[in-house]
Design an enzyme around this catalytic site. Structure first.
Site, PDB file in Angstrom:
ATOM      1  N   LEU A 198       0.826  -1.210   0.000  1.00 50.67           N
ATOM      2  CA  LEU A 198       0.000   0.000   0.000  1.00 50.67           C
ATOM      3  C   LEU A 198       0.858   1.256   0.000  1.00 50.67           C
ATOM      4  O   LEU A 198       1.922   1.292   0.635  1.00 50.67           O
ATOM      5  CB  LEU A 198      -0.864   0.000   1.272  1.00 50.67           C
ATOM      6  CG  LEU A 198      -1.761   1.197   1.534  1.00 50.67           C
ATOM      7  CD1 LEU A 198      -2.991   1.148   0.636  1.00 50.67           C
ATOM      8  CD2 LEU A 198      -2.198   1.228   2.990  1.00 50.67           C
ATOM      9  N   CYS A 199       0.386   2.292  -0.687  1.00 49.47           N
ATOM     10  CA  CYS A 199       0.949   3.639  -0.548  1.00 49.47           C
ATOM     11  C   CYS A 199      -0.209   4.626  -0.677  1.00 49.47           C
ATOM     12  O   CYS A 199      -1.359   4.264  -0.430  1.00 49.47           O
ATOM     13  CB  CYS A 199       2.074   3.899  -1.553  1.00 49.47           C
ATOM     14  SG  CYS A 199       1.548   4.080  -3.257  1.00 49.47           S
ATOM     15  N   HIS A 200       0.067   5.857  -1.076  1.00 50.13           N
ATOM     16  CA  HIS A 200      -0.976   6.870  -1.156  1.00 50.13           C
ATOM     17  C   HIS A 200      -1.890   6.645  -2.360  1.00 50.13           C
ATOM     18  O   HIS A 200      -3.111   6.593  -2.218  1.00 50.13           O
ATOM     19  CB  HIS A 200      -0.349   8.264  -1.204  1.00 50.13           C
ATOM     20  CG  HIS A 200      -1.334   9.381  -1.050  1.00 50.13           C
ATOM     21  ND1 HIS A 200      -1.070  10.642  -1.504  1.00 50.13           N
ATOM     22  CD2 HIS A 200      -2.568   9.428  -0.505  1.00 50.13           C
ATOM     23  CE1 HIS A 200      -2.115  11.421  -1.234  1.00 50.13           C
ATOM     24  NE2 HIS A 200      -3.030  10.710  -0.620  1.00 50.13           N
ATOM     25  N   ILE A 231      -4.233   4.142  -0.326  1.00 52.27           N
ATOM     26  CA  ILE A 231      -5.091   4.499   0.807  1.00 52.27           C
ATOM     27  C   ILE A 231      -6.076   5.602   0.428  1.00 52.27           C
ATOM     28  O   ILE A 231      -7.148   5.708   1.008  1.00 52.27           O
ATOM     29  CB  ILE A 231      -4.261   4.873   2.051  1.00 52.27           C
ATOM     30  CG1 ILE A 231      -5.135   4.802   3.309  1.00 52.27           C
ATOM     31  CG2 ILE A 231      -3.585   6.232   1.872  1.00 52.27           C
ATOM     32  CD1 ILE A 231      -4.377   4.763   4.604  1.00 52.27           C
TER      33      ILE A 231
END
Length: 110
Positions: free
Chosen positions: A67-69, A96
């Site tokens: 996961l990242c932005h 996210i």
């Protein structure tokens, strides 16, 4: 590289599946704003500090969700993990940000 949607991620998290490995590559200041429980934070900017430890922290054969932005940094991490011999890596599409819009509105957007 395989992708998983944020809706699929939500299903996996709610199932309580303990076999999946969850990695968040965002920076600590991003984590302070918004996070999802259960993810291990490995900020990409601190790669030199944790890069050598990844094979001892995680099982290369276990399913690993990253996961990242928005999904770009996590895609980089997925490529690196695959190069290290990880066999079941999935990028969380939309990151996210998409999770907060499509799944859990209580997670702040930034």
């Amino acid at each position: 590289m395989n992708q998983i949607s944020v809706q699929e991620l939500a299903q996996r998290l709610s199932s309580g599946d303990k076999s999946i490995q969850l990695v968040d590559v965002r920076e600590p200041q991003e984590l302070a704003i918004a996070s999802i429980e259960g993810f291990v934070n490995l900020p990409l900017s601190q790669f030199a500090e944790w890069g050598d430890e990844v094979p001892t922290i995680f099982n290369p054969q276990a399913e690993t969700l990253v996961l990242c932005h928005h999904g770009m940094r996590s895609a980089q991490m997925c490529q690196w993990l695959i190069a290290q011999g990880f066999t079941n890596v999935q990028n969380i599409s939309g990151g996210i940000d998409a999770y907060s819009v499509l799944v859990d509105h209580s997670i702040p957007q930034y």
